[in-house]
Structure formats: C-alpha cells, structure tokens
Design a protein around this motif. Structure first.
Motif, PDB file in Angstrom:
ATOM      1  N   UNK A  29      64.490  37.632  73.100  1.00 41.75           N
ATOM      2  CA  UNK A  29      65.083  36.304  73.307  1.00 41.75           C
ATOM      3  C   UNK A  29      66.216  36.366  74.308  1.00 41.75           C
ATOM      4  N   UNK A  30      67.008  37.444  74.243  1.00 40.57           N
ATOM      5  CA  UNK A  30      68.113  37.558  75.193  1.00 40.57           C
ATOM      6  C   UNK A  30      67.587  37.675  76.611  1.00 40.57           C
ATOM      7  N   UNK A  31      66.498  38.440  76.784  1.00 38.92           N
ATOM      8  CA  UNK A  31      65.913  38.546  78.118  1.00 38.92           C
ATOM      9  C   UNK A  31      65.394  37.193  78.575  1.00 38.92           C
ATOM     10  N   UNK A  32      64.826  36.411  77.635  1.00 42.04           N
ATOM     11  CA  UNK A  32      64.327  35.095  78.003  1.00 42.04           C
ATOM     12  C   UNK A  32      65.491  34.212  78.464  1.00 42.04           C
ATOM     13  N   UNK A  57      72.359  23.999  80.106  1.00 43.80           N
ATOM     14  CA  UNK A  57      72.830  23.313  78.896  1.00 43.80           C
ATOM     15  C   UNK A  57      71.702  23.203  77.883  1.00 43.80           C
ATOM     16  N   UNK A  58      70.519  22.760  78.338  1.00 44.63           N
ATOM     17  CA  UNK A  58      69.466  22.427  77.385  1.00 44.63           C
ATOM     18  C   UNK A  58      68.639  23.658  77.020  1.00 44.63           C
ATOM     19  N   UNK A  59      68.109  24.357  78.017  1.00 39.91           N
ATOM     20  CA  UNK A  59      67.233  25.475  77.682  1.00 39.91           C
ATOM     21  C   UNK A  59      68.024  26.672  77.173  1.00 39.91           C
ATOM     22  N   UNK A  60      68.945  27.179  78.014  1.00 38.79           N
ATOM     23  CA  UNK A  60      69.661  28.399  77.628  1.00 38.79           C
ATOM     24  C   UNK A  60      70.655  28.116  76.513  1.00 38.79           C
ATOM     25  N   UNK A  61      71.307  26.939  76.570  1.00 42.70           N
ATOM     26  CA  UNK A  61      72.404  26.685  75.645  1.00 42.70           C
ATOM     27  C   UNK A  61      72.000  26.050  74.338  1.00 42.70           C
ATOM     28  N   UNK A  66      68.694  27.903  69.279  1.00 49.11           N
ATOM     29  CA  UNK A  66      67.939  27.581  68.066  1.00 49.11           C
ATOM     30  C   UNK A  66      66.951  28.695  67.736  1.00 49.11           C
ATOM     31  N   UNK A  67      66.322  29.252  68.775  1.00 49.26           N
ATOM     32  CA  UNK A  67      65.406  30.379  68.545  1.00 49.26           C
ATOM     33  C   UNK A  67      66.168  31.539  67.888  1.00 49.26           C
TER      34      UNK A  67
ATOM     35  N   UNK B 113      80.305  21.995  80.169  1.00 50.33           N
ATOM     36  CA  UNK B 113      79.452  21.876  78.982  1.00 50.33           C
ATOM     37  C   UNK B 113      78.483  23.058  78.906  1.00 50.33           C
ATOM     38  N   UNK B 114      77.952  23.471  80.073  1.00 54.07           N
ATOM     39  CA  UNK B 114      77.009  24.594  80.085  1.00 54.07           C
ATOM     40  C   UNK B 114      77.683  25.864  79.595  1.00 54.07           C
ATOM     41  N   UNK B 115      78.900  26.111  80.087  1.00 54.29           N
ATOM     42  CA  UNK B 115      79.588  27.339  79.677  1.00 54.29           C
ATOM     43  C   UNK B 115      79.926  27.297  78.195  1.00 54.29           C
ATOM     44  N   UNK B 116      80.342  26.128  77.695  1.00 49.95           N
ATOM     45  CA  UNK B 116      80.688  26.095  76.280  1.00 49.95           C
ATOM     46  C   UNK B 116      79.423  26.230  75.439  1.00 49.95           C
ATOM     47  N   UNK B 117      78.263  25.785  75.960  1.00 50.99           N
ATOM     48  CA  UNK B 117      77.059  25.965  75.149  1.00 50.99           C
ATOM     49  C   UNK B 117      76.576  27.406  75.217  1.00 50.99           C
TER      50      UNK B 117
END
Lengths: 171, 318
Positions: A29-32, A57-61, A66-67, B113-117
C-alpha cells in the motif's frame, strides 16, 4: 520540467511494480501511495496543478488511508506475508509479464512515431476545471454523484444492521 | 540577488524560524499551562526557565533510540519522518509578508489540505508498525478522527476561497483589504479552528494519544529522537494551522505601524496561545462524542456556510 516529468514517471512505474511484488500488505500500500504521488507530480508537470492537488488529497490522502485503515483492522501478521509469498510463485509472473510487455511495446511504438507529439502543456487553473466540470461534463459529474450516493446508502444499510445486532447499546 | 539564491535564503529562514518557534513554544506552553493551573512551571534554568527546552533537547539526543524487535522496522522509522516532512512542506505556501513566501502556488489552499491529509499516514503507520495494542488503537482512532475532520476542514475553507476567487494565499490576503474574512466567514472560522485542533490532535481532541486510556497512543513504542520528531511535528503542525487561520481569516500580514512580518508573527503567536488555553480549559470528549459532533454539527454548519456564501455572492454579482 521535462526531467522532472521523466523522473517521476519512472518512479511511478517502479513503485507500481513494487506494489505487485511486495508480500506484506502495508508495504504494498505504501508503494501504491508513492506511485499515486508520482502521478500527481506528472500531472503537475503537464500543466494541471489542480488535478495534481486533488490526486494527492483524494487518492493518496483519503482513499489509500482508508485502505491502510482496513489493513490495520485486519491486523495481518507474519503468517499472511508467508502465505502471500507462497502464492507469488515465479510461474505466476509469466502471464502478466507477457501482457505487460505487449503494452510496453505498444507505448514505445506510439511514442516513437513522429505524429504523436505531446500537445504543448497549457496550464489549467482551478476555475477552468470547475467551469468544465459544471459546463459540458455536468451529466458525468451528476452520474458520479449518484454512484457515490448508492455507496452511501449501502454503507448506511450495513451500519444499521450491525448496530441493531449489537449488545443493546445505542449507536 | 538571483532568484535561486533568494528562494534558498527564504527557505532556510522559514525553516529555521518555524523550527525555533515550534521548539521554543514547548517552553511557552509549559509556562502558560502552569499559569492557568496556578503553579510555576519550568523557571529554574536560565532567565525565566528559557533554557529548559535546550536541556530537554540535549536529554532527548542522548537517549537510546530503540526500535522494538517486534516492530516493522522500515515503516517504524518512516512514520516519524512523515509528520515532519508534511508539516514543514505546508510551510512553503504560507505568505509571511509581501514577497516572503517560498512558493506562491496558485493551488496554495489545496496544497495545505493535501499535506495535512498526507500527515495522517504518519500516525496511522506509527500505530500499525509498533505492533502493540495501545499503539494500534491510537493509530485507528487517529485515522478515523483525522479523515473525518479533514472533510470539514476542506469544506470550511471553500467559503473563503469563493469570496477571494482564488486558491492563492497572497490573493486571499489581498482580498481582505477592506474586511477580514473572520467576520463574513465566522462559521467557516469556527469549523476550521476546531478541525485544526483535531487535525493536529492537540488536547482536548488528542484521543489518538489519550494517556489515561492508551498509555501514549500511537507513539507508545517510540523513544529518543523519533519521539521528539512526533512532538516537534505536532508543534510545527500547530504553527502551520495558526498561520493558515491568520492568512485566511485575519488578514495575513495586514496591520498598522509595525512591519508586516511582525504583525503576522504576533497574530500567529496569539492563536497558538489560544490552542494552549483550549488545552487548559476543556476536558477530552469521548471518542463517539467527537465523531458525532463532527458529522452532525460541523458538517451541516460548513455545508450551510458554503451554500449561504455562494447565494450571497451570486446575488451580489447579479
């Protein structure tokens, strides 16, 4: 900018390969996540900073976290890693490797042919992306929202059932 | 001075300033907490006890840096680095004064926001890699709490972005020339402040490390410099959130008489002291109360704020 693009593209490919080759779920997961971040840099170099930010924000964060959360809850130990290693025999690499090689050859061929030059990267600001999303693509955005709504209703349904089955404690 | 040299100097000035501020603030926090609780706090070492932080740093450098044998070593080492990297990276977009900004991105707010996430990974991975039950429980709480509060954090900022018409922080500061956004965007400010406390998991919303139930939560197994990185990361995070509140809601560097940087620092320090005041005043809520409050109060408030702001802007524009 082109060097940055090349480096991050290579990082993305290598990281994605490592996702498949890892036997421990969290490491994969970390590699992903690294792969997604590299793709974000690629977007940035192609002149789409807004998409790059959303990718992080959405995919990585959010989604990848959640994974990780689910993997943490399952708490897979060393046994799971051993099992995964048993499943990943060299013979299993054969089929995917051929398919991957075909795609790679295609990509090299497309890139090498002269008429497929990249369109010059034009910077897209958030305003333009928003206007496109709620202009020509409004139907697609609404459809995506509907899919998410279905997911929400489904999650609510499962959540309710387990709450009622619980030991009488208020949810 | 060439552009590269100028940005290098800016980067080092910002890094040095932020780390000194964050490190020095540990002393401020201890003295302020002592004041609120009617005791003395560290006052022996140097003038007013200022050198206490230095002594603590020396002690923590000398400590054994222990990795538990049952831990997942690479991830265990990676986790404390992540929080420092993400919080320090978000400093890059903050405009301290006209011209004093490392990267004036046109997606500045989104970058924050990206960094905080991404910072969530640090606590989540620390909890998982430690391979002990308290750390795991703390990590799971942290993921759920930070993921939820990220949503409200992002939504609460969109009102400001709509009013300024830009994600760029210097534009947002410029848009507050006549009126600071803390007045028209008061609900947004409230939601962002609470979400900021939850994102940096500061007390009273420090459930991931609630010491009377989880030992020390996600960093139970950490010691020495790795623990110090978590601690410092938390303080840098607090600095970043305060600086963001100043930039987005309190007019950034704007102010009479004093130079812009001084105004920015004064406002930021005031907000950081507010964080400590909160810590001294409120008890920690229960975990389910925290989640219910988030989804049933903060989410509707921030959505309403968004809708009303949009409507007002539409009417005004028409």
């Amino acid at each position: 900018m082109e060097t940055v693009f090349d480096i991050s593209a290579v990082v993305a490919v290598v990281a994605t390969l490592m996702v498949i080759a890892q036997s421990r779920a969290v490491h994969a997961l970390l590699y992903l996540t690294v792969s997604l971040l590299a793709v974000a840099v690629v977007f940035f170099t192609l002149g789409a900073p807004f998409v790059a930010a959303l990718e992080v924000i959405i995919y990585a964060g959010a989604i990848m976290v959640l994974f990780v959360f689910v993997i943490m809850m399952l708490n897979l130990g060393a046994e799971a890693a051993r099992q995964e290693r048993r499943w990943l025999t060299p013979a299993d690499w054969f089929g995917p490797a051929i398919l991957g090689a075909i795609l790679l050859a295609e990509m090299v061929w497309v890139l090498a042919s002269p008429q497929s030059a990249f369109p010059a990267p034009a910077a897209n600001d958030p305003r333009a992306v928003g206007a496109a999303l709620f202009g020509p693509y409004v139907l697609v955005a609404d459809l995506a929202a509907l899919v998410l709504l279905a997911g929400l209703v489904g999650a609510y349904h499962f959540g309710r059932r387990s709450a009622e089955a619980g030991e009488g404690e208020a949810p | 001075m060439s552009d590269t040299a100028r940005s290098l100097v800016t980067i080092f000035a910002v890094l040095l300033g932020a780390l000194t501020l964050a490190g020095g603030f540990i002393w401020v926090e201890r003295r302020l907490l002592a004041l609120f609780q009617e005791r003395w706090g560290p006052n022996r070492l140097g003038p007013l006890g200022l050198f206490q932080g230095v002594a603590d740093m020396i002690k923590i450098f000398m400590k054994e840096d222990w990795v538990p044998p049952f831990a997942d070593k690479p991830v265990f080492v990676l986790a404390p680095m992540l929080i420092m990297v993400t919080t320090l990276a978000s400093l890059a977009i903050i405009a301290f004064a006209p011209g004093l900004v490392v990267a004036d991105l046109n997606i500045g707010v989104l970058f924050f926001l990206a960094m905080s996430s991404l910072g969530v990974y640090s606590v989540a991975l620390a909890g998982w890699a430690s391979n002990s039950k308290y750390a795991l429980l703390g990590g799971m709480r942290a993921v759920a709490q930070m993921l939820s509060y990220e949503v409200f954090m992002g939504l609460s900022l969109m009102g400001v972005v709509m009013m300024a018409g830009s994600f760029r922080l210097t534009d947002i500061v410029a848009a507050q020339k006549s009126l600071w956004f803390c007045i028209p965007q008061l609900p947004g400010l409230a939601v962002f402040f609470i979400a900021g406390v939850a994102e940096t998991h500061r007390s009273p919303l420090d459930l991931p490390e609630a010491e009377n139930e989880l030992v020390a939560g996600y960093h139970t197994e950490y010691s020495g410099m790795k623990f110090a990185l978590f601690l410092l990361g938390e303080y840098v995070g607090m600095t970043v959130v305060s600086a963001m509140i100043v930039t987005l809601f309190f007019g950034g560097w704007a102010g009479p008489l004093l130079p812009p940087v001084v105004w920015f620092l004064v406002k930021t320090l005031f907000l950081m002291c507010l964080f400590i005041w909160l810590r001294a005043s409120f008890p920690r809520p229960r975990y389910d109360q925290l989640m219910l409050f988030g989804w049933k109060v903060l989410l509707p408030v921030s959505l309403l704020n968004l809708a009303v702001t949009g409507a007002v802007l539409l009417v005004r524009g028409a």
